[in-house]
Design a protein around this motif. Structure first.
Motif, short mmCIF file in Angstrom:
data_model
loop_
_atom_site.label_atom_id
_atom_site.label_comp_id
_atom_site.label_asym_id
_atom_site.label_seq_id
_atom_site.Cartn_x
_atom_site.Cartn_y
_atom_site.Cartn_z
N GLN A 102 0.82 -1.20 0.00
CA GLN A 102 0.00 0.00 0.00
C GLN A 102 0.86 1.26 0.00
N ILE A 103 1.93 1.25 0.80
CA ILE A 103 2.82 2.41 0.84
C ILE A 103 3.47 2.65 -0.52
N LEU A 104 3.90 1.58 -1.16
CA LEU A 104 4.53 1.71 -2.47
C LEU A 104 3.54 2.21 -3.52
N GLN A 105 2.31 1.72 -3.48
CA GLN A 105 1.30 2.17 -4.44
C GLN A 105 0.96 3.64 -4.23
N GLN A 106 0.85 4.07 -2.98
CA GLN A 106 0.57 5.48 -2.70
C GLN A 106 1.73 6.37 -3.17
N SER A 107 2.96 5.93 -2.92
CA SER A 107 4.11 6.70 -3.37
C SER A 107 4.14 6.79 -4.89
N HIS A 108 3.77 5.72 -5.57
CA HIS A 108 3.74 5.73 -7.04
C HIS A 108 2.69 6.70 -7.55
N ARG A 109 1.52 6.72 -6.92
CA ARG A 109 0.47 7.64 -7.35
C ARG A 109 0.89 9.09 -7.11
N GLN A 110 1.54 9.36 -6.00
CA GLN A 110 2.00 10.72 -5.72
C GLN A 110 3.08 11.15 -6.70
N LEU A 111 3.97 10.23 -7.05
CA LEU A 111 4.98 10.58 -8.05
C LEU A 111 4.36 10.82 -9.42
N SER A 112 3.19 10.23 -9.66
CA SER A 112 2.48 10.46 -10.92
C SER A 112 1.64 11.72 -10.89
N GLY A 113 1.62 12.45 -9.75
CA GLY A 113 0.85 13.68 -9.64
C GLY A 113 -0.54 13.50 -9.10
N GLN A 114 -0.83 12.37 -8.50
CA GLN A 114 -2.15 12.09 -7.96
C GLN A 114 -2.11 12.08 -6.43
N GLU A 115 -3.29 12.33 -5.83
CA GLU A 115 -3.47 12.28 -4.38
C GLU A 115 -2.45 13.19 -3.66
N LEU A 116 -2.39 14.45 -4.09
CA LEU A 116 -1.46 15.42 -3.48
C LEU A 116 -2.15 16.38 -2.51
N ASN A 117 -3.44 16.22 -2.32
CA ASN A 117 -4.19 17.18 -1.49
C ASN A 117 -3.75 17.12 -0.02
N GLY A 118 -3.46 15.96 0.51
CA GLY A 118 -3.13 15.84 1.92
C GLY A 118 -1.68 16.14 2.26
N LEU A 119 -0.87 16.56 1.29
CA LEU A 119 0.55 16.81 1.52
C LEU A 119 0.80 18.26 1.85
N ASN A 120 1.72 18.52 2.77
CA ASN A 120 2.11 19.88 3.10
C ASN A 120 3.27 20.32 2.21
N VAL A 121 3.80 21.49 2.48
CA VAL A 121 4.86 22.06 1.64
C VAL A 121 6.13 21.20 1.72
N ASN A 123 6.38 18.00 2.38
CA ASN A 123 6.20 16.74 1.65
C ASN A 123 6.25 16.96 0.14
N LEU A 124 5.63 18.07 -0.29
CA LEU A 124 5.68 18.38 -1.72
C LEU A 124 7.11 18.66 -2.18
N GLN A 125 7.89 19.35 -1.33
CA GLN A 125 9.28 19.63 -1.68
C GLN A 125 10.08 18.33 -1.78
N ASN A 126 9.85 17.42 -0.85
CA ASN A 126 10.53 16.11 -0.90
C ASN A 126 10.14 15.34 -2.16
N LEU A 127 8.86 15.43 -2.49
CA LEU A 127 8.39 14.75 -3.70
C LEU A 127 9.03 15.35 -4.95
N GLU A 132 13.08 15.20 -9.34
CA GLU A 132 14.26 15.75 -10.00
C GLU A 132 15.41 14.74 -10.01
N THR A 133 15.58 14.04 -8.90
CA THR A 133 16.63 13.02 -8.84
C THR A 133 16.36 11.90 -9.84
N SER A 134 15.08 11.48 -9.89
CA SER A 134 14.72 10.43 -10.85
C SER A 134 14.90 10.91 -12.28
N LEU A 135 14.55 12.18 -12.53
CA LEU A 135 14.71 12.73 -13.87
C LEU A 135 16.18 12.80 -14.27
#
Length: 233
Positions: A102-121, A123-127, A132-135
């Motif tokens: 579940q954690i891996l699936q949620q991280s994958h969705r967030q990296l795809s730009g989904q389910e970002l509403n519950g993240l603070n600044v 968390n968004l910066q870490n994402l 950028e590192t992956s790119l």
């Protein structure tokens, strides 16, 4: 010549049996040491010969190995006697794996730009940093692949250039051989024509000589006048 295949059975000859035991026991001890060092395993080996002599090896100490063996054996017996504990163990492992999935699936969705509403600044910066590192890694791999492809293309180009040079050399050699062959053929034809012209001239002169009037080698008898004959008389 290879070694013969030994039949696995008790060796009747006492001397041969002792020699074989000495060789095999040394080899077994050596393998136990290698297993302990290479694989970081805890190994304990105990051998009693037919005469009752003890041979042993322990990676740490024989007491620790035997104590661990007793504990492991008792734990194994307890698990066999209490199957519900084994079931609970596997249930806990399955729950842990489901949570990790579940954690891996949620991280994958967030990296795809989904389910970002519950993240603070933060968390968004870490994402963003992760993206950028992956790119960077993706671009680096892409550049490496392009460099490898360019190297391969340059190698193929050089190979084709060498093959083209070899083909030009072969073509020039064929042209040279053809010119020499033509020179030889035309030279022999000219010699044959000269010979034929010479033979024709000789036969023509011979024919002319045969057709020319032949002069008599003996002097002709001219008629002597009668007056000269009378003077001689």
């Amino acid at each position: 010549m290879g070694r013969g295949k030994i039949k696995i059975q008790r060796i009747d000859n006492l001397t041969s049996r002792q020699v074989t035991f000495s060789k095999r026991s040394r080899g077994l001890l050596k393998k136990a040491k290698e297993l302990a060092v290479l694989c970081d395993a805890e190994v304990g080996l105990v051998i009693f010969s037919s005469t009752g002599r003890l041979h042993e090896y322990a990676s740490s100490s024989m007491e620790k190995v035997t104590e661990r063996y007793r504990k492991g054996k008792d734990e194994h017996h307890r698990q066999l006697l209490n199957p519900t504990s084994e079931v609970e163990l596997w249930r806990g492992e399955a729950a842990r794996l489901r949570k990790q999935l579940q954690i891996l699936q949620q991280s994958h969705r967030q990296l795809s730009g989904q389910e970002l509403n519950g993240l603070n600044v933060e968390n968004l910066q870490n994402l963003e940093d992760q993206l950028e590192t992956s790119l960077k890694h993706v671009r680096k791999n892409k550049e490496q692949i392009l460099i490898d492809e360019l190297k391969e293309l340059h190698w193929k180009k050089s190979l084709l250039v060498h093959e083209n040079k070899d083909l030009h050399k072969n073509i020039n050699l064929l042209h040279q051989q053809r010119a020499e062959l033509q020179k030889t053929i035309y030279g022999s034809r000219s010699s044959d024509e000269v010979n034929r012209n010479t033979n024709a001239s000789c036969s023509l002169s011979t024919d002319n000589n045969l057709n020319a009037p032949q002069l008599s080698q003996q002097p002709q008898n001219n008629d002597i006048p009668e007056e000269a004959m009378n003077l001689r008389l």
